[in-house]
Design an enzyme around this catalytic site. Sequence first.
Site, PDB file in Angstrom:
ATOM      1  N   CYS A  22      28.118 -17.423 -13.269  1.00 20.79           N
ATOM      2  CA  CYS A  22      27.144 -16.609 -13.999  1.00 20.79           C
ATOM      3  C   CYS A  22      27.793 -16.178 -15.312  1.00 20.79           C
ATOM      4  O   CYS A  22      28.987 -16.392 -15.539  1.00 20.79           O
ATOM      5  CB  CYS A  22      26.756 -15.383 -13.169  1.00 20.79           C
ATOM      6  SG  CYS A  22      28.183 -14.312 -12.827  1.00 20.79           S
TER       7      CYS A  22
ATOM      8  N   GLU B 239      33.650  -3.822  -6.385  1.00 28.24           N
ATOM      9  CA  GLU B 239      32.574  -3.281  -7.232  1.00 28.24           C
ATOM     10  C   GLU B 239      32.149  -1.895  -6.752  1.00 28.24           C
ATOM     11  O   GLU B 239      31.905  -0.992  -7.558  1.00 28.24           O
ATOM     12  CB  GLU B 239      31.368  -4.232  -7.245  1.00 28.24           C
ATOM     13  CG  GLU B 239      30.291  -3.777  -8.218  1.00 28.24           C
ATOM     14  CD  GLU B 239      29.028  -4.604  -8.156  1.00 28.24           C
ATOM     15  OE1 GLU B 239      27.937  -4.026  -8.349  1.00 28.24           O
ATOM     16  OE2 GLU B 239      29.112  -5.831  -7.921  1.00 28.24           O
TER      17      GLU B 239
ATOM     18  N   SER C 285      33.722 -13.155  -1.655  1.00 32.07           N
ATOM     19  CA  SER C 285      32.650 -13.099  -2.648  1.00 32.07           C
ATOM     20  C   SER C 285      31.342 -12.661  -1.989  1.00 32.07           C
ATOM     21  O   SER C 285      30.740 -13.408  -1.220  1.00 32.07           O
ATOM     22  CB  SER C 285      32.481 -14.478  -3.289  1.00 32.07           C
ATOM     23  OG  SER C 285      31.245 -14.577  -3.951  1.00 32.07           O
TER      24      SER C 285
END
Length: 317
Positions: free
Chosen positions: A20, A134, A231
């Site tokens: 991405c 994150e 991931s």
Amino acid sequence: MNPPEKRPISILLAAPRGFCAGVDRAIQIVEQAIRKWGAPVYVRHEIVHNRHVVERLEALGAVFVEELDECPIDRPVIFSAHGVPKAVPAEARAREMIYVDATCPLVSKVHVEAQRHFDAGREIVLIGHAGHPEVIGTMGQLPEGAITLLETVADAEAFAPRDPAKLSFVTQTTLSVDDTAEMVAVLQRRFPAIAAPHKEDICYATTNRQDAVKAMAEQSDLVLVIGSPKSSNSVRLVEVAKRAGARDARLVGSAAEVDWSWFEGVASVGVTAGASAPEDLVEGLIAAIAARYAARVEEVRVTKEDVTFKLPRVLAE
């Protein structure tokens, strides 16, 4: 004597797939930093969750560490695409280090959103997975206790806010779109006044890759997702494939991890890659299938991506 004829198999290739814009930018940041300052350049945490990418950058001169105190003060350090708690750049400034923040702009958007809710006096719920970098980075934007992490629908049902009238939510960018919608529906049913993000937090790339898998899953006896178990978006693609009708779905790091017994009775195989998996791994997997079967490749495209993010000014100079 003629070799036995290969059994025909159909390969459905999901599009979009793989890198991405945020991952692309993070990798470019490391490459540019090495060009600008020379090796070694230090990187706090894996720049993206893919071992092949990390090993290639290590060969160029990147050194990956877990914490800032492992970095010498006279070498540049880069923060990973997943984002970091505010304390990390603060420590780098205190040590007078050169640092470059490779946080994906769409993750930074969630950080800004959380700060906005906090400044407005709202309690914040973060929908995400405990321990993911994150989530650690987002929760670390604000004082302890300002953000509550909810991982499941059961968490959303059980959550008791301090004041239901002053409540908001943000989400990790790499979640299952459907699972998150379910949790948001619970929160909105229980707390009608809850403030939502201006724009959905799940990023365009996560959404597009899940949509592409949904489009091919029903026609696939087996779906292979190239990506790392670390991931989040890759693991979600396996779940999405199974839920959307694939008979079987597996996560593999590369063609080398394929167990060919999975192909027994398989007439069509779906292939995709998580947002941090390079395209050469996809090509390697297709070549490995084609070496064993009479493969016919058909792309299943749901949208075209043209998103790009600028590099930080310090590297553009």
